[in-house]
Enzyme design. Structure first.
Site, short mmCIF file in Angstrom:
data_model
loop_
_atom_site.label_atom_id
_atom_site.label_comp_id
_atom_site.label_asym_id
_atom_site.label_seq_id
_atom_site.Cartn_x
_atom_site.Cartn_y
_atom_site.Cartn_z
N ARG A 293 0.59 10.32 0.50
CA ARG A 293 0.97 11.36 1.44
C ARG A 293 2.11 12.23 0.93
O ARG A 293 2.44 13.24 1.55
CB ARG A 293 1.38 10.73 2.78
CG ARG A 293 0.27 9.95 3.46
CD ARG A 293 0.75 9.39 4.79
NE ARG A 293 -0.18 8.40 5.32
CZ ARG A 293 0.04 7.69 6.42
NH1 ARG A 293 1.16 7.88 7.10
NH2 ARG A 293 -0.84 6.80 6.83
N LYS B 176 -11.06 -1.68 6.36
CA LYS B 176 -9.88 -1.31 7.14
C LYS B 176 -10.37 -0.77 8.49
O LYS B 176 -11.24 0.10 8.53
CB LYS B 176 -9.09 -0.24 6.39
CG LYS B 176 -7.96 0.42 7.18
CD LYS B 176 -7.28 1.47 6.32
CE LYS B 176 -6.21 2.21 7.09
NZ LYS B 176 -5.45 3.16 6.23
N GLU C 62 0.85 -1.19 0.00
CA GLU C 62 0.00 0.00 0.00
C GLU C 62 0.88 1.24 0.00
O GLU C 62 1.55 1.53 1.00
CB GLU C 62 -0.92 0.01 1.22
CG GLU C 62 -1.76 1.26 1.36
CD GLU C 62 -2.47 1.38 2.70
OE1 GLU C 62 -2.78 2.52 3.10
OE2 GLU C 62 -2.71 0.33 3.34
#
Length: 208
Positions: free
Chosen positions: A45, A129, A41
């Site tokens: 960011r 999640k 993943e």
């Protein structure tokens, strides 16, 4: 088995990757995959995330690379254009969720409460999640959810480390966990990819 379930079952830990130097993306991914962590993943960011996703997908055999920190419909579109094979969000904002559900790339939406889980269940989602895991009640909270919401499977992320990962992985409603501890900052700075591979291998063996 659904596509997102298949992805979640590939390894017990999904590395949550932040790319600060684009030159690190491919060797880091190769080290993680060599250590047994094939689902990666890459979080949105940093400005290098989308290029990292494209580079890893093109150059790292055996990797299944997805985009994390997907928080908008624009993030959905940009991630898919870069080649992301799955999407991970910290929450489930309506416009982001609608955009993700209209595409063919599987989504792992974030939740932190029973009400949020139920809202996603109404949309037909069963894989989520749990974030931020430790701050939202931890393994005990997820264990409690398994009674009334037993049809849902989770990937807890947030505060997960080698000391508590198995507390989650032993739960019947957890398929994998997300974490970043195997990406030692000093090792990455020193380009010590062998150490990263070793740490990844330890993580890959957590549930064995």
């Amino acid at each position: 088995m659904s596509e997102i379930e298949s992805i979640m079952r590939r390894s017990p830990v999904i590395p949550v990757i932040v790319i600060n130097d684009p030159k690190d993306a491919v060797p880091l991914a190769k080290a993680l995959v060599a250590g047994g962590l094939s689902v990666l993943e890459v979080t949105l960011r940093t400005e290098h995330a989308l290029q990292a996703i494209a580079d890893i997908k093109r150059e790292v055999a055996g990797a299944v690379v997805g985009a994390g920190t997907v928080i908008s419909a624009d993030d959905v579109a940009r991630s898919i254009a870069a080649g992301a094979e799955f999407l991970v969000s910290p929450g489930s904002a309506p416009r982001m969720l609608d955009a993700a559900l209209q595409c063919s790339v599987p989504l792992l939406p974030g939740v932190s409460s029973a009400s949020e889980v139920m809202a996603l269940m109404e949309k037909g989602l069963r894989y989520m999640k749990f974030f931020p895991a430790e701050q939202s009640g931890g393994a005990k909270y997820l264990a409690a959810l398994n009674g009334p919401l037993a049809d849902v499977q989770f990937c807890p992320t947030g505060g997960i480390n080698p000391a508590n990962a198995n507390d989650y992985l032993l739960l019947p409603n957890v398929l994998c966990v997300g974490g970043s501890w195997m990406m030692d900052k000093a090792a990455i700075a020193n380009k010590d990819w062998q150490l990263i591979e070793s740490l990844a291998r330890e993580a890959a063996n957590l549930s064995l």
